[in-house]
Design an enzyme around this catalytic site. Structure first.
Site, PDB file in Angstrom:
ATOM      1  N   LYS A 142       0.899  -1.179   0.098  1.00 58.32           N
ATOM      2  CA  LYS A 142       0.093  -0.084  -0.105  1.00 58.32           C
ATOM      3  C   LYS A 142       0.914   1.376   0.143  1.00 58.32           C
ATOM      4  O   LYS A 142       0.514   2.135  -0.815  1.00 58.32           O
ATOM      5  CB  LYS A 142      -0.836  -0.060   1.228  1.00 58.32           C
ATOM      6  N   ARG A 182      -8.195   1.212  10.393  1.00 57.40           N
ATOM      7  CA  ARG A 182      -7.654  -0.026  10.593  1.00 57.40           C
ATOM      8  C   ARG A 182      -8.647  -0.755  11.393  1.00 57.40           C
ATOM      9  O   ARG A 182      -8.360  -2.078  11.559  1.00 57.40           O
ATOM     10  CB  ARG A 182      -6.370   0.225  11.623  1.00 57.40           C
ATOM     11  N   ARG A 233      12.252  -7.141   4.515  1.00 56.79           N
ATOM     12  CA  ARG A 233      12.012  -5.830   3.983  1.00 56.79           C
ATOM     13  C   ARG A 233      13.155  -4.909   4.863  1.00 56.79           C
ATOM     14  O   ARG A 233      13.318  -5.246   6.095  1.00 56.79           O
ATOM     15  CB  ARG A 233      10.687  -5.348   4.436  1.00 56.79           C
ATOM     16  N   ARG A 269      12.958  -2.504  10.547  1.00 55.05           N
ATOM     17  CA  ARG A 269      12.073  -1.805  11.460  1.00 55.05           C
ATOM     18  C   ARG A 269      11.797  -2.926  12.401  1.00 55.05           C
ATOM     19  O   ARG A 269      11.607  -4.223  12.332  1.00 55.05           O
ATOM     20  CB  ARG A 269      10.453  -1.597  10.896  1.00 55.05           C
ATOM     21  N   ARG A 287       0.885  -8.743  14.034  1.00 55.11           N
ATOM     22  CA  ARG A 287       0.334  -7.826  13.066  1.00 55.11           C
ATOM     23  C   ARG A 287      -0.750  -8.422  12.050  1.00 55.11           C
ATOM     24  O   ARG A 287      -1.673  -7.959  11.780  1.00 55.11           O
ATOM     25  CB  ARG A 287       1.460  -7.114  12.207  1.00 55.11           C
TER      26      ARG A 287
END
Ligand code: AMP
Length: 213
Positions: free
Chosen positions: A13, A88, A127, A160, A171
């Site tokens: 996104k 969310r 990532r 991260r 998550r």
């Protein structure tokens, strides 16, 4: 137009939002980016948010609603914007509708980035993010020219804290439990369009552009 990008963490996104907003000239409102900026600045909001983010949990609604509510009032948002990572959960979606209705506006289109959990875990665990400009890379599929260094600004790439595998699993659980009900919420409002987020980035971009025509 007011656009909501909906989808699990790691579905692309943020990357797609950056590209589409630069073409359309709309502001990109990412609650994740806003919260990370607050954490970096050491503000009270940042200190509170970090506890939740580091565990892969959602930050309390009041906190993000205040952040996004203030940002939406800025003059650059008057002709539309792209929401990435907000709402969310259904409570946030209802508050969003109320805030927009108060100004005679409403969500125009919701684009769902559809992706399997298996692909998401692979994407998120590999990532790497620039510590300064936020540009994203991947250890296998999008390597930077120099290992550990951002191609765009030359700063160090980091993983991260919420891209560690145990936090990723949390998550995803939170996404399925709290965010997925928004698919029904927006489908019933006839605003939902979905795209296959497994496609190559260029194809996802074309699907997104078509969804916003
Ligand atoms: P993101 O970059 O969108 O994946 O967001 C990173 C983290 O910030 C999430 O895992 C949540 O902890 C928090 N966050 C971002 N947006 C929201 C939101 N709308 N509501 C609650 N927490 C959020």
């Amino acid at each position: 137009m007011i656009v909501v990008l909906l989808g699990p963490p790691g579905s692309g996104k943020g990357t797609q939002a950056k590209r589409i907003v630069s073409e359309k000239g709309w502001p990109h409102l990412s609650t994740g980016d806003m919260l990370r900026t607050a954490i970096k600045s050491g503000s009270e909001v940042g200190v509170q948010a970090k506890k939740f983010i580091d565990q892969g949990m959602l930050v309390p609604d009041e906190l993000v609603v205040d952040l996004i509510g203030d940002r939406m009032k800025a003059s650059d948002c008057s002709h539309g914007f792209v929401l990435d990572g907000f709402p969310r959960n259904v409570t946030q979606a209802v508050v969003l509708d109320q805030m927009l209705q108060a100004e005679g506006k409403g969500v125009g289109r919701v684009v769902l980035f559809d992706m399997t959990d298996e692909s998401l875990v692979r994407r998120l665990a590999g990532r790497r993010t620039c510590s300064q400009c936020g540009a994203m890379f991947h250890v296998e599929t999008l390597k930077p020219t120099r290992e550990g260094v951002c191609d765009q600004c030359g700063s160090a790439l980091i993983q991260r804290s919420d891209d560690q595998v145990d936090v990723i699993m949390n998550r995803l659980k939170v996404y399925h439990q709290q965010t997925e009900p928004l698919i029904k919420f927006y489908r019933e409002q006839l605003k939902l369009v979905s795209l296959d987020a497994h496609q190559a980035a260029g194809d996802v971009h074309r699907s997104l552009a078509r969804a916003l025509e």
